[in-house]
Design a protein around this motif. Structure first.
Motif, PDB file in Angstrom:
ATOM      1  N   ASN A  43      44.847  44.772  25.351  1.00 57.87           N
ATOM      2  CA  ASN A  43      44.237  45.989  26.056  1.00 57.87           C
ATOM      3  C   ASN A  43      42.753  45.902  26.154  1.00 57.87           C
ATOM      4  OD1 ASN A  43      46.658  47.291  26.171  1.00 57.87           O
ATOM      5  ND2 ASN A  43      46.606  47.762  24.183  1.00 57.87           N
ATOM      6  N   GLN A  45      39.434  46.614  27.783  1.00 56.19           N
ATOM      7  CA  GLN A  45      38.975  47.838  28.504  1.00 56.19           C
ATOM      8  C   GLN A  45      37.468  47.470  29.298  1.00 56.19           C
ATOM      9  OE1 GLN A  45      40.983  50.422  29.194  1.00 56.19           O
ATOM     10  NE2 GLN A  45      42.370  49.555  28.026  1.00 56.19           N
ATOM     11  N   ASN A  47      34.492  48.713  31.489  1.00 60.64           N
ATOM     12  CA  ASN A  47      33.785  50.082  31.851  1.00 60.64           C
ATOM     13  C   ASN A  47      33.025  49.751  33.124  1.00 60.64           C
ATOM     14  OD1 ASN A  47      34.617  51.346  29.435  1.00 60.64           O
ATOM     15  ND2 ASN A  47      32.904  50.390  28.086  1.00 60.64           N
ATOM     16  N   GLU A 217      33.212  45.782  27.673  1.00 63.59           N
ATOM     17  CA  GLU A 217      32.713  47.195  27.356  1.00 63.59           C
ATOM     18  C   GLU A 217      31.463  47.543  27.917  1.00 63.59           C
ATOM     19  OE1 GLU A 217      32.158  46.883  23.132  1.00 63.59           O
ATOM     20  OE2 GLU A 217      34.325  47.343  22.893  1.00 63.59           O
ATOM     21  N   ASP A 235      44.914  39.275  29.798  1.00 66.97           N
ATOM     22  CA  ASP A 235      43.921  40.330  30.009  1.00 66.97           C
ATOM     23  C   ASP A 235      43.266  39.922  31.355  1.00 66.97           C
ATOM     24  OD1 ASP A 235      43.603  41.616  27.379  1.00 66.97           O
ATOM     25  OD2 ASP A 235      42.744  39.759  26.401  1.00 66.97           O
ATOM     26  N   GLN A 238      45.331  42.181  33.589  1.00 65.99           N
ATOM     27  CA  GLN A 238      44.712  43.661  33.228  1.00 65.99           C
ATOM     28  C   GLN A 238      43.456  43.866  33.982  1.00 65.99           C
ATOM     29  OE1 GLN A 238      45.063  45.117  29.149  1.00 65.99           O
ATOM     30  NE2 GLN A 238      43.397  46.488  29.655  1.00 65.99           N
ATOM     31  N   GLU A 242      42.700  46.589  36.874  1.00 63.60           N
ATOM     32  CA  GLU A 242      42.008  47.640  36.698  1.00 63.60           C
ATOM     33  C   GLU A 242      40.988  47.808  37.984  1.00 63.60           C
ATOM     34  OE1 GLU A 242      39.522  47.649  33.164  1.00 63.60           O
ATOM     35  OE2 GLU A 242      41.468  47.570  31.896  1.00 63.60           O
TER      36      GLU A 242
END
Length: 263
Positions: A43, A45, A47, A217, A235, A238, A242
């Motif tokens: 997961n 993420q 930004n 991040e 990843d 992912q 995104e």
């Protein structure tokens, strides 16, 4: 000094209790450093960075061709952020901490249809277009495509902090009746603010997975994508999802290509 005669009995009882406690401790809770370092990164993420009052107009997909040109299902695509501001205008960009970063593209053509390509980079920081300067022009030979390729800028090509660089990638397509060219373009630059925030953390002894988390991040797209391509398939998928490139997650990364500087 003489010990009390019951001392030895007390000591033996304490040893027995300690041995029993260790034997009953759940061994599966104990992990070696090697086991910890192999724990999967999950997961991650990303930004999305803020452009502020600036724009980075570009296009992540090459226009399709009809007629006698090679048939493809997915167009030439840049693996980079694209944020639509209107039906006719999109910002296309990726931040980096590297002076000679790596750019990523999906090439839908086989080498028999498209054998080479060209990458040009302009410094378009100045508002006066007359002061824009071409800092690099290079070509590359395609191999093992269709697939996702990476293009690493030569070490002698170094981006300066807070200067905005516009890259243009194009490939000539072999058609029966005519030759055509398909291209994509976008922006890359080193953001000093994010560089100052992330660099002290990245200077420590971190695994590639930990570095990827920090880069994500802070919105450092070009570097986190390059790093994750070497460490985690989950990843990688992912990150592409995104930025609305889920249709490319099943495409393989192919061993190709090296840039050769041209005039």
């Amino acid at each position: 000094m003489m010990l009390h005669p019951n001392f030895n009995q007390v000591r033996l009882r304490l040893i027995s209790i300690l041995v029993f406690s260790l034997a009953s401790f759940p061994v599966n809770l104990l992990k070696t450093p090697a086991q910890v370092s192999k724990s999967p990164l999950s997961n991650i993420q990303f930004n999305l960075p803020d452009l502020g009052d600036k724009d980075a107009p570009g296009d992540t997909e090459g226009a399709g061709r009809r007629g006698t040109c090679p048939k493809i299902n997915t167009p030439l695509t840049a693996l980079v952020l694209r944020v639509k501001k209107s039906p006719y205008f999109s910002n296309v960009w990726g931040l980096t901490l590297e002076k000679s970063p790596t750019l990523w593209f999906y090439i839908p053509y086989s080498p028999t249809d498209v054998s080479s390509g060209e990458l040009i980079i302009w410094d378009e920081t100045d508002a006066d277009k007359r002061k824009h300067q071409k800092i690099y022009q290079g070509n590359f030979s395609l191999q093992n495509t269709p697939g996702i390729i990476s293009l690493s800028l030569p070490h002698q090509v170094k981006l300066e902090k807070d200067r905005r660089y516009h890259w243009y990638l194009s490939v000539p397509i072999k058609c029966d009746s005519e030759n055509a060219e398909v291209g994509v373009n976008g922006w890359v630059w080193i953001d000093t603010k994010r560089l100052n925030l992330a660099s002290p953390i990245l200077s420590g002894k971190l695994s590639k997975q930990e570095q990827a988390v920090i880069l994500a991040e802070h919105g450092i797209w070009q570097d986190v994508l390059t790093l994750v391509s070497q460490t985690s398939e989950a990843d990688w998928k992912q990150l592409l999802t995104e930025i609305n490139l889920k249709h490319l997650v099943s495409e393989k990364i192919v061993p190709c290509c090296s840039l050769n500087t041209s005039n």
